[in-house]
Enzyme design. Sequence first.
Site, short mmCIF file in Angstrom:
data_model
loop_
_atom_site.label_atom_id
_atom_site.label_comp_id
_atom_site.label_asym_id
_atom_site.label_seq_id
_atom_site.Cartn_x
_atom_site.Cartn_y
_atom_site.Cartn_z
CE1 TYR A 1 -3.07 3.07 0.16
CE2 TYR A 1 -3.78 2.26 2.42
CZ TYR A 1 -3.69 3.09 1.39
OH TYR A 1 -4.75 4.21 1.51
CE LYS B 1 -5.99 1.87 -1.57
NZ LYS B 1 -6.76 1.90 -0.32
#
Length: 299
Positions: A142, A170
């Site tokens: 992330y 992400k």
Amino acid sequence: MTRQRHTPLTGILVPLVTPFAADGRIAVDALAELARSVLDAGATGIVALGTTAEAATLDPDERTTVIDVCARVCAERDAVLVIGAGGNDTRAGVRALADLAHRPQAAAALVPVPYFSRPSQAGVLAHFTHLAEAAPLPLIVYHVPYRTGRPLDAATLRALGRLPGVVGVKLAQGGIDGETVDLLGDLPADFAVLVGDDPFLSPLLALGASGGVLASAHVATDRFVALTAAWQRGDLDRARPLGHALARLAAALFREPNPTVIKGVLHAQGRIPTPDVRLPLLPAGPERVDEARKVLADL
């Protein structure tokens, strides 16, 4: 470490909010219905315990409840389950990931770049190398530098993508810069880029992202799914106007800190029992909720 089989990451994954009842407890039935509704609308899967879930404010039993509910619904719908885990302490991250070994339903863990301590790029790579070696399931990095304070360049993201056990990122950089273009122009094999900044879904799909982890997709889920499909089949006449419309919706849903406006809209739709969030967040102002509902109605 023996890992679970890698599930290809594509399409729209919705990082579910945690709905609260009037007494402050998790509204379990509402959580399950939210999960079913977004999956029935075409989402590939859901993320449990992401930032949107206010995971930092949940106690251990509540986090277990959220995972249990999401795992059950994903099993019902044969959908992808991703679980948020990790932090800025590598040893604690290893322990948190080890706790997911008994979650065979999970396709991957979503793990943030270490925050606050701001390690070097080499330190970030060493952190994820250590986690990936020990983790019982694949990892999605992330990358959200406006929360972590640590931007990563394309070379580092590429190196992360080549680690065994790291299957995607992400990407939530707050925009599209040269590093983003560089990364998408030369991706490691089987490394998925999932859009994490909702307003930039359409242009990043055009550049080669495989999907998105999008809080905005709680509402108009089918439109976000349609946008992803349009770019994948090269339907520019459909993708461009829909992308602009959904970018306006995402902007309206993020006028106040996430997930406050989204919870306000979901409550107004009767999908969750309250718009409540936990401190330090405060509920969104009614004018922001009304603005988002108007943009949604105009789609």
